[in-house]
Motif scaffolding. Structure first.
Motif, PDB file in Angstrom:
ATOM      1  N   ALA A 138       0.839  -1.202   0.000  1.00  0.00           N
ATOM      2  CA  ALA A 138       0.000   0.000   0.000  1.00  0.00           C
ATOM      3  C   ALA A 138       0.871   1.248   0.000  1.00  0.00           C
ATOM      4  N   ALA A 139       1.943   1.232   0.794  1.00  0.00           N
ATOM      5  CA  ALA A 139       2.856   2.380   0.848  1.00  0.00           C
ATOM      6  C   ALA A 139       3.565   2.569  -0.487  1.00  0.00           C
ATOM      7  N   ALA A 140       3.940   1.473  -1.134  1.00  0.00           N
ATOM      8  CA  ALA A 140       4.620   1.560  -2.426  1.00  0.00           C
ATOM      9  C   ALA A 140       3.708   2.193  -3.477  1.00  0.00           C
ATOM     10  N   LEU A 141       2.450   1.776  -3.494  1.00  0.00           N
ATOM     11  CA  LEU A 141       1.491   2.345  -4.439  1.00  0.00           C
ATOM     12  C   LEU A 141       1.252   3.821  -4.122  1.00  0.00           C
ATOM     13  N   SER A 142       1.083   4.130  -2.842  1.00  0.00           N
ATOM     14  CA  SER A 142       0.880   5.518  -2.427  1.00  0.00           C
ATOM     15  C   SER A 142       2.047   6.396  -2.856  1.00  0.00           C
ATOM     16  N   ASN A 143       3.258   5.891  -2.687  1.00  0.00           N
ATOM     17  CA  ASN A 143       4.452   6.655  -3.075  1.00  0.00           C
ATOM     18  C   ASN A 143       4.451   6.983  -4.559  1.00  0.00           C
ATOM     19  N   LYS A 144       4.114   6.018  -5.387  1.00  0.00           N
ATOM     20  CA  LYS A 144       4.097   6.249  -6.828  1.00  0.00           C
ATOM     21  C   LYS A 144       3.087   7.339  -7.204  1.00  0.00           C
ATOM     22  N   LEU A 145       1.917   7.298  -6.583  1.00  0.00           N
ATOM     23  CA  LEU A 145       0.890   8.289  -6.895  1.00  0.00           C
ATOM     24  C   LEU A 145       1.299   9.687  -6.421  1.00  0.00           C
ATOM     25  N   LEU A 146       1.945   9.759  -5.258  1.00  0.00           N
ATOM     26  CA  LEU A 146       2.404  11.052  -4.755  1.00  0.00           C
ATOM     27  C   LEU A 146       3.568  11.587  -5.579  1.00  0.00           C
ATOM     28  N   GLN A 147       4.417  10.692  -6.077  1.00  0.00           N
ATOM     29  CA  GLN A 147       5.500  11.126  -6.957  1.00  0.00           C
ATOM     30  C   GLN A 147       4.938  11.812  -8.200  1.00  0.00           C
ATOM     31  N   PHE A 148       3.952  11.161  -8.815  1.00  0.00           N
ATOM     32  CA  PHE A 148       3.326  11.739 -10.009  1.00  0.00           C
ATOM     33  C   PHE A 148       2.771  13.126  -9.682  1.00  0.00           C
ATOM     34  N   ALA A 149       2.082  13.242  -8.562  1.00  0.00           N
ATOM     35  CA  ALA A 149       1.494  14.530  -8.175  1.00  0.00           C
ATOM     36  C   ALA A 149       2.565  15.605  -8.004  1.00  0.00           C
ATOM     37  N   ASN A 150       3.750  15.216  -7.541  1.00  0.00           N
ATOM     38  CA  ASN A 150       4.827  16.187  -7.341  1.00  0.00           C
ATOM     39  C   ASN A 150       5.517  16.575  -8.640  1.00  0.00           C
ATOM     40  N   GLY A 151       5.374  15.733  -9.682  1.00  0.00           N
ATOM     41  CA  GLY A 151       5.901  16.147 -10.974  1.00  0.00           C
ATOM     42  C   GLY A 151       6.900  15.234 -11.628  1.00  0.00           C
ATOM     43  N   ALA A 152       7.235  14.115 -10.998  1.00  0.00           N
ATOM     44  CA  ALA A 152       8.191  13.171 -11.594  1.00  0.00           C
ATOM     45  C   ALA A 152       7.991  11.811 -10.929  1.00  0.00           C
ATOM     46  N   ILE A 153       8.572  10.771 -11.507  1.00  0.00           N
ATOM     47  CA  ILE A 153       8.517   9.445 -10.880  1.00  0.00           C
ATOM     48  C   ILE A 153       9.865   8.758 -11.028  1.00  0.00           C
ATOM     49  N   TYR A 154      10.119   7.858 -10.084  1.00  0.00           N
ATOM     50  CA  TYR A 154      11.284   6.978 -10.167  1.00  0.00           C
ATOM     51  C   TYR A 154      10.887   5.692 -10.898  1.00  0.00           C
ATOM     52  N   ASP A 155      11.836   5.150 -11.687  1.00  0.00           N
ATOM     53  CA  ASP A 155      11.617   3.800 -12.193  1.00  0.00           C
ATOM     54  C   ASP A 155      12.278   2.816 -11.224  1.00  0.00           C
ATOM     55  N   GLU A 156      12.331   1.559 -11.597  1.00  0.00           N
ATOM     56  CA  GLU A 156      12.857   0.535 -10.696  1.00  0.00           C
ATOM     57  C   GLU A 156      14.340   0.743 -10.375  1.00  0.00           C
ATOM     58  N   GLU A 157      15.070   1.412 -11.288  1.00  0.00           N
ATOM     59  CA  GLU A 157      16.502   1.664 -11.059  1.00  0.00           C
ATOM     60  C   GLU A 157      16.748   3.044 -10.457  1.00  0.00           C
ATOM     61  N   ARG A 158      15.710   3.689  -9.983  1.00  0.00           N
ATOM     62  CA  ARG A 158      15.784   5.012  -9.368  1.00  0.00           C
ATOM     63  C   ARG A 158      16.151   6.107 -10.369  1.00  0.00           C
ATOM     64  N   ASN A 159      15.939   5.852 -11.637  1.00  0.00           N
ATOM     65  CA  ASN A 159      16.057   6.923 -12.627  1.00  0.00           C
ATOM     66  C   ASN A 159      14.821   7.806 -12.526  1.00  0.00           C
ATOM     67  N   VAL A 160      15.026   9.101 -12.756  1.00  0.00           N
ATOM     68  CA  VAL A 160      13.929  10.059 -12.595  1.00  0.00           C
ATOM     69  C   VAL A 160      13.351  10.432 -13.951  1.00  0.00           C
ATOM     70  N   PHE A 161      12.009  10.395 -14.032  1.00  0.00           N
ATOM     71  CA  PHE A 161      11.320  10.771 -15.268  1.00  0.00           C
ATOM     72  C   PHE A 161      10.382  11.944 -14.968  1.00  0.00           C
ATOM     73  N   PRO A 162      10.758  13.171 -15.386  1.00  0.00           N
ATOM     74  CA  PRO A 162       9.894  14.341 -15.158  1.00  0.00           C
ATOM     75  C   PRO A 162       8.583  14.215 -15.920  1.00  0.00           C
ATOM     76  N   ILE A 163       7.506  14.730 -15.320  1.00  0.00           N
ATOM     77  CA  ILE A 163       6.182  14.652 -15.940  1.00  0.00           C
ATOM     78  C   ILE A 163       5.575  16.046 -16.141  1.00  0.00           C
ATOM     79  N   HIS A 164       5.648  16.889 -15.100  1.00  0.00           N
ATOM     80  CA  HIS A 164       5.066  18.234 -15.199  1.00  0.00           C
ATOM     81  C   HIS A 164       5.772  19.178 -14.234  1.00  0.00           C
ATOM     82  N   ASP A 165       5.542  20.478 -14.428  1.00  0.00           N
ATOM     83  CA  ASP A 165       6.166  21.507 -13.578  1.00  0.00           C
ATOM     84  C   ASP A 165       5.122  22.308 -12.810  1.00  0.00           C
ATOM     85  N   ILE A 166       3.938  21.753 -12.645  1.00  0.00           N
ATOM     86  CA  ILE A 166       2.841  22.530 -12.055  1.00  0.00           C
ATOM     87  C   ILE A 166       3.179  23.015 -10.649  1.00  0.00           C
TER      88      ILE A 166
END
Length: 479
Positions: free
Chosen positions: A300-328
């Motif tokens: 549950a925490a892992a899923l929550s983290n992914k959703l909060l990452q998206f809301a903040n503007g980027a996400i980590y992949d499995e290798e901890r690479n960062v993928f920016p999504i938005h600058d809101i």
């Protein structure tokens, strides 16, 4: 400042510590737990001659600065000698074994090391002060186990905290055990649970949470009221005016669809992890059935983290690479800083990519991360316009109210304790200005679930689990 400048409620804390060798001081943030305790130590050392040396266990940054700086502000405590048990193992050994002091200070992360240094038993201190006692709330932690082993040899122990039960009274047992060795709230955590709680969320024999029985809260409070003094800031202080500003940020339709698809796919990934098992039907025939999804705190925490990452503007992949999504949120933060017209702004970040993206996006404001005492001094001197800090590292004991009165929560936290403690760095006694606490909330995202939980003062784990289970129910129809 002189001892006569102490408030009556602080003197009550001093007297409580002197009269109760093993006690808790559950006093709100900003009420002066540190100087009250230092005053009591001064009396016990030089008037009552009961104590020769004191060990203070504190969060790392508090250990490095707060206690000694507070003592130096007051005429009646500035003579106290301090030794900080920090640094390398060699430096720590020298600080505790080769330095003569009245008060030795160690970070809570090194408690187990110190106890092991003395054979896991008798420590060379008459009195132990645990600053932020709630950090010993886990009976499974090494720090609790180490201090429990040393507890029978101590003459005095004082536990200080403003949040003794941030996630409910289930957290209280280890903290009270360090005071009375189980006299009031049972000898073991199992007995404590049996006496005052019933299982809440379960999965077979695994219990994820416990609920209080009807009269338990009253009984627990009565059991500990003789050794624990409790005070709320609102009862004793005229706190500064505070505004909680919830800034709701809209997503473009394309991004909203991207988030909804992302949430749906992540939830379906979790659902699809359900096992298919073979079992017999009522006629003895083998059939294959799907085992229900086990939603535990970890996934549950892992899923929550992914959703909060998206809301903040980027996400980590499995290798901890960062993928920016938005600058809101970055754009909203920049607007707040511009509207502040040169006033200092304290920003709470959640993920490392938050920090890195803020530093890059706002580089013209020369943002600094809170790392050491120089950062604290420069902030309080008004030399830093934008200070970045993680709530877990800036949540306890730091006095930042002289440097500013504006907080921005760039990302949201489920932890009510971290949330309250971080806000109290600016919203506390001594703050001369109106405090504004801004929350950047991306509408239609998991941010809103977290804010609802904080407003309701929900327990972290229960609110998280309920939120994720609601999402699973929402998307089950797509399976």
């Amino acid at each position: 400042m002189k001892e006569t400048d102490l408030h009556k409620y602080q003197l009550a804390c001093v007297q409580h510590i002197i009269e109760h060798p093993f006690c808790g001081v559950f006093v709100d943030m900003g009420l002066g737990k540190t100087i009250s305790t230092l005053t009591a130590i001064n009396y016990l050392m030089f008037d009552y001659c009961e104590v020769n040396s004191v060990l203070v266990i504190a969060p790392k940054r508090v250990a490095e600065s707060v206690w000694q700086e507070e003592a130096e502000k007051w005429e009646h405590t500035k003579h106290l000698r301090f030794s900080k048990i920090i640094g390398t193992a060699k430096q720590r050994i020298a600080a505790v074994m080769e330095t003569k002091a009245d008060i030795y200070i160690i970070s809570r992360d090194n408690v187990a090391w110190l106890c092991a240094l003395y054979g896991g038993g008798k420590l060379p201190f008459d009195m132990v002060v645990v600053d932020e006692l709630s950090s010993f709330k886990s009976y499974k932690s090494e720090r609790f186990k180490a201090l429990r082993g040393a507890r029978p040899y101590l003459k005095r122990l004082v536990g200080l905290t403003g949040t003794p039960a941030p996630n409910g009274l289930i957290d209280l047992w280890p903290q009270i055990y360090l005071m009375d060795r189980g006299e009031r709230l049972e000898k073991t955590i199992s007995r404590y649970r049996e006496r005052y709680f019933r299982p809440g969320q379960t999965n077979g024999h695994v219990v994820y949470s416990y609920d209080l029985m009807s009269d338990s809260e009253y009984l627990i409070h009565k059991k500990i009221e003789d050794i624990c003094i409790s005070m709320k800031a609102d009862d004793y202080l005229e706190m500064p005016f505070r505004t909680d500003n919830y800034i709701k940020l809209r997503m473009p339709e394309a991004l909203k669809k991207q988030y909804d698809d992302f949430e749906k796919n992540k939830v379906l990934d979790l659902i699809s992890a359900a096992e298919t098992i073979e079992q017999e039907d009522e006629n003895g025939n083998s059939v294959f059935v799907e085992k229900p999804v086990e939603v535990n705190v970890v996934n549950a925490a892992a899923l929550s983290n992914k959703l909060l990452q998206f809301a903040n503007g980027a996400i980590y992949d499995e290798e901890r690479n960062v993928f920016p999504i938005h600058d809101i949120k970055l754009e909203a933060l920049k607007e707040i800083i511009e509207d502040a017209n040169g006033q200092s702004v304290l920003v709470a970040w959640t993920y490392q990519f938050d920090r890195d993206r803020i530093v890059e996006y706002l580089k013209k404001y020369k943002p600094r991360e809170l790392k050491n005492n120089k950062d604290i001094e420069d902030w309080n001197a008004g030399k830093i316009q934008v200070m970045l800090a993680h709530p877990a590292s800036a949540g306890h004991g730091l006095n930042l109210q002289a440097g500013g009165s504006i907080i921005v929560w760039f990302g949201q936290t489920w932890s009510l304790e971290l949330y309250q403690q971080f806000n109290a760095r600016l919203y506390r006694q001594g703050q001369q200005n109106h405090v504004v606490i801004n929350h950047l909330i991306l509408q239609g995202t998991h941010d809103e679930d977290v804010i609802r939980a904080l407003k309701a003062k929900d327990k972290k784990q229960n609110a998280l689990m309920d939120s994720i289970k609601a999402k699973i129910d929402k998307y089950k129809k797509f399976m």
